[in-house]
Scaffold this active site. Structure first.
Site, PDB file in Angstrom:
ATOM      1  N   GLY A  98       2.354   3.152   2.347  1.00 29.11           N
ATOM      2  CA  GLY A  98       3.754   3.073   3.226  1.00 29.11           C
ATOM      3  C   GLY A  98       4.574   2.260   2.563  1.00 29.11           C
ATOM      4  O   GLY A  98       5.713   2.647   2.429  1.00 29.11           O
ATOM      5  N   GLU A 123     -14.619   2.795   9.920  1.00 29.82           N
ATOM      6  CA  GLU A 123     -13.804   2.980  11.177  1.00 29.82           C
ATOM      7  C   GLU A 123     -13.246   4.384  11.158  1.00 29.82           C
ATOM      8  O   GLU A 123     -13.031   5.068  12.375  1.00 29.82           O
ATOM      9  CB  GLU A 123     -12.698   2.064  11.350  1.00 29.82           C
ATOM     10  CG  GLU A 123     -11.646   2.178  10.104  1.00 29.82           C
ATOM     11  CD  GLU A 123     -10.655   1.296  10.006  1.00 29.82           C
ATOM     12  OE1 GLU A 123     -10.321   0.337  11.106  1.00 29.82           O
ATOM     13  OE2 GLU A 123      -9.705   1.145   9.292  1.00 29.82           O
ATOM     14  N   ARG A 134      -9.598   2.591   6.939  1.00 26.40           N
ATOM     15  CA  ARG A 134      -8.748   4.051   7.570  1.00 26.40           C
ATOM     16  C   ARG A 134      -9.693   5.134   7.178  1.00 26.40           C
ATOM     17  O   ARG A 134     -10.631   5.247   7.537  1.00 26.40           O
ATOM     18  CB  ARG A 134      -7.297   3.987   6.781  1.00 26.40           C
ATOM     19  CG  ARG A 134      -6.426   2.801   7.385  1.00 26.40           C
ATOM     20  CD  ARG A 134      -5.080   3.002   7.361  1.00 26.40           C
ATOM     21  NE  ARG A 134      -4.746   3.905   8.396  1.00 26.40           N
ATOM     22  CZ  ARG A 134      -4.572   3.589   9.426  1.00 26.40           C
ATOM     23  NH1 ARG A 134      -4.504   2.277  10.043  1.00 26.40           N
ATOM     24  NH2 ARG A 134      -4.126   4.486  10.507  1.00 26.40           N
ATOM     25  N   MET A 162     -13.722  -1.713   7.885  1.00 27.07           N
ATOM     26  CA  MET A 162     -12.212  -0.838   7.936  1.00 27.07           C
ATOM     27  C   MET A 162     -12.403   0.207   6.881  1.00 27.07           C
ATOM     28  O   MET A 162     -13.291   0.381   6.292  1.00 27.07           O
ATOM     29  CB  MET A 162     -11.502  -2.084   7.498  1.00 27.07           C
ATOM     30  CG  MET A 162     -11.103  -2.773   9.068  1.00 27.07           C
ATOM     31  SD  MET A 162      -9.842  -3.837   8.421  1.00 27.07           S
ATOM     32  CE  MET A 162      -9.263  -4.381  10.307  1.00 27.07           C
ATOM     33  N   GLY A 198       0.700  -1.184  -0.018  1.00 31.83           N
ATOM     34  CA  GLY A 198       0.195   0.118  -0.001  1.00 31.83           C
ATOM     35  C   GLY A 198       0.819   1.364   0.009  1.00 31.83           C
ATOM     36  O   GLY A 198       2.039   1.073  -0.298  1.00 31.83           O
ATOM     37  N   ASP A 218      -8.476  -0.844   1.353  1.00 33.48           N
ATOM     38  CA  ASP A 218      -9.196   0.271   1.624  1.00 33.48           C
ATOM     39  C   ASP A 218      -9.390   1.136   0.350  1.00 33.48           C
ATOM     40  O   ASP A 218     -10.335   2.271   0.448  1.00 33.48           O
ATOM     41  CB  ASP A 218      -8.215   1.159   2.822  1.00 33.48           C
ATOM     42  CG  ASP A 218      -7.954   0.633   3.864  1.00 33.48           C
ATOM     43  OD1 ASP A 218      -8.600  -0.434   4.410  1.00 33.48           O
ATOM     44  OD2 ASP A 218      -6.781   0.901   4.277  1.00 33.48           O
ATOM     45  N   THR A 242      -4.559  -2.864  -1.338  1.00 36.68           N
ATOM     46  CA  THR A 242      -5.144  -2.579   0.042  1.00 36.68           C
ATOM     47  C   THR A 242      -6.550  -2.612  -0.158  1.00 36.68           C
ATOM     48  O   THR A 242      -7.300  -2.455  -1.376  1.00 36.68           O
ATOM     49  CB  THR A 242      -4.977  -0.882   0.183  1.00 36.68           C
ATOM     50  OG1 THR A 242      -5.948  -0.621   1.338  1.00 36.68           O
ATOM     51  CG2 THR A 242      -5.220  -0.003  -0.977  1.00 36.68           C
TER      52      THR A 242
HETATM   53  O1  F6P Z   1      -5.274  -0.747   5.665  1.00 37.58           O
HETATM   54  C1  F6P Z   1      -5.851  -2.115   5.877  1.00 37.58           C
HETATM   55  C2  F6P Z   1      -6.444  -2.175   7.138  1.00 37.58           C
HETATM   56  O2  F6P Z   1      -6.927  -3.307   7.165  1.00 37.58           O
HETATM   57  C3  F6P Z   1      -7.299  -0.605   7.566  1.00 37.58           C
HETATM   58  O3  F6P Z   1      -8.417  -0.867   6.929  1.00 37.58           O
HETATM   59  C4  F6P Z   1      -7.115  -1.032   8.938  1.00 37.58           C
HETATM   60  O4  F6P Z   1      -7.451   0.443   9.865  1.00 37.58           O
HETATM   61  C5  F6P Z   1      -5.781  -1.688   9.374  1.00 37.58           C
HETATM   62  O5  F6P Z   1      -5.332  -1.921   8.114  1.00 37.58           O
HETATM   63  C6  F6P Z   1      -5.515  -2.389  10.377  1.00 37.58           C
HETATM   64  O6  F6P Z   1      -4.203  -2.655  10.463  1.00 37.58           O
HETATM   65  P1  F6P Z   1      -3.595  -3.788  11.489  1.00 37.58           P
HETATM   66  O7  F6P Z   1      -3.802  -5.175  10.902  1.00 37.58           O
HETATM   67  O8  F6P Z   1      -2.337  -3.587  11.455  1.00 37.58           O
HETATM   68  O9  F6P Z   1      -4.288  -3.596  12.807  1.00 37.58           O
END
Ligand code: F6P
Length: 368
Positions: A123, A241, A190, A188, A121, A146, A144
């Protein structure tokens, strides 16, 4: 003279996502057709190259057979740091980020890697860009659930996540209806409301709350109360979220996990229950936080097809020496863009888009 065998390294970084294995398979298959290439995978993003002893595996035919159907990533992944911010734990429990990028580049040379394909993604692609600027022959593949990467119409994993959330929504409707309840489904995404918006439309929600449209709690309650006659009725709310009220902030906390830099989102469904009660909502409310189930399991057909194409194209980009670029899906075609453009901005829901307008036309309230 015999053709020199070339070596390509694949990494999967960031949160896992249905379709990662399909990209790996697509790339390996295309490379096999080409001939003269050895495809390797670094375990847990760049960690495999940076750890001692190194953990780099050859992606043989046997390793990739049938993996396009499998969720997660056979190479494993990590969301903790990277070559530029390698987490080092202090004796007092705090951690510092150390730049190990030069070491990574040296190790890539020692491994005789001709090109790197980084599947990840925003990052991960920021890391790709920095490595490219330091001379690494790198190609990016966006992933992603998202769907928040601006350069591509869809990232693989998104459609699967929406399907999982919609299937959950369908199951929740029957129970909210049986009990005259309001059920809040937290999904989810973000800071992007894509999963919430698609799920709300596909499922038939009464309310959809997304980060791009801050909500007024009184509006939310008004829409819900409309659904009740003589105490009978039900309603379903899909909340992203990252959603927040007009005067309020996102529900998030700092992680105490070593190397984890992102804020951890989650908990808006619970907060919303309190806000609704506070605003006079009389209905019984329950919450269902879907969480990581949205990222799990097999990719659906759309995501498989997209991911397999991304894999094939990523290899062809390496052949064409299109380094510093990302493979993307635009206007039903597979094209490439410079990584630096792709990471410059995010893809958020446009509140003026037709999908939002259509959702409103269907009677879905965004609480505004
Ligand atoms: O970016 C994908 C995602 O699933 C987001 O929707 C969510 O906020 C985040 O990753 C959760 O991250 P982790 O699995 O590190 O808790």
């Amino acid at each position: 003279m015999a053709k020199k065998n070339k070596r390509l390294l694949i990494t999967t970084g960031g949160g896992d996502c249905p379709g990662l294995n399909a990209v790996i398979r697509g790339l390996c298959k295309r490379a096999q057709h080409e001939g003269g290439w050895t495809i390797l995978g670094s375990v847990e993003a760049y960690t495999g190259v940076l750890k001692d002893p190194i953990e780099v595996v050859e992606l043989t035919n046997e390793k990739i057979a049938g993996i396009h159907v499998k969720g997660g990533t056979i190479l494993r992944s990590t969301t903790k740091g990277g070559p530029f911010t390698w987490p080092v734990l202090n004796p007092d429990g705090t951690w510092v980020a150390v730049d190990r990028s030069d070491e990574l580049i040296k190790r890539l040379k020692d491994l005789k890697i001709d090109a790197v394909v980084s599947i990840g993604g925003d990052g991960s692609q920021k890391i790709s860009q920095k490595l490219f600027e330091k001379g690494v022959n790198i190609v990016g593949v966006p992933k992603t659930i998202d769907n928040d990467l601006s350069s591509t119409d869809f990232s693989f994993g998104f459609q699967t996540a929406v399907q999982i959330a919609t299937d959950s929504f369908d199951k929740i409707v029957t129970t909210s209806e049986s009990h005259n309840r309001v059920i809040i489904i937290e999904v989810m995404g973000r800071n992007a409301g894509w999963i919430a918006l698609y799920t709300a439309v596909a499922g038939g929600a009464e309310v959809c709350l997304i980060p791009e449209i801050p909500y007024d709690i009184n509006e939310v309650v008004r829409r819900i109360e409309n659904r009740y006659v003589n105490g009978r009725g039900f309603a379903n709310i899909v909340v992203a979220e990252g959603a927040r009220p007009v005067e309020g902030t996102v529900v998030a906390r700092k992680s105490d996990e070593t190397g984890y830099e992102n804020l951890r989102l989650g908990g808006i469904a619970h907060q919303l229950t309190h806000q609704m009660k506070g605003a006079g909502c009389k209905a019984d409310i329950r919450e269902a936080v879907l969480g990581h189930v949205q990222r799990g399991g097999s990719p659906n057909a759309f995501d498989r097809v997209l991911a397999l194409q991304f894999g094939v194209k990523a290899f062809e980009m390496v052949l064409a020496k299109e380094f510093g670029k990302l493979v993307t899906y635009k206007n039903n075609d597979i094209v490439t863009v410079p990584i630096k453009n792709a990471i410059a901005k995010y893809n958020y829901v446009n509140p003026k888009s037709y999908l939002v307008k259509a959702a409103k036309g269907l009677g879905i309230s965004f609480g505004n």
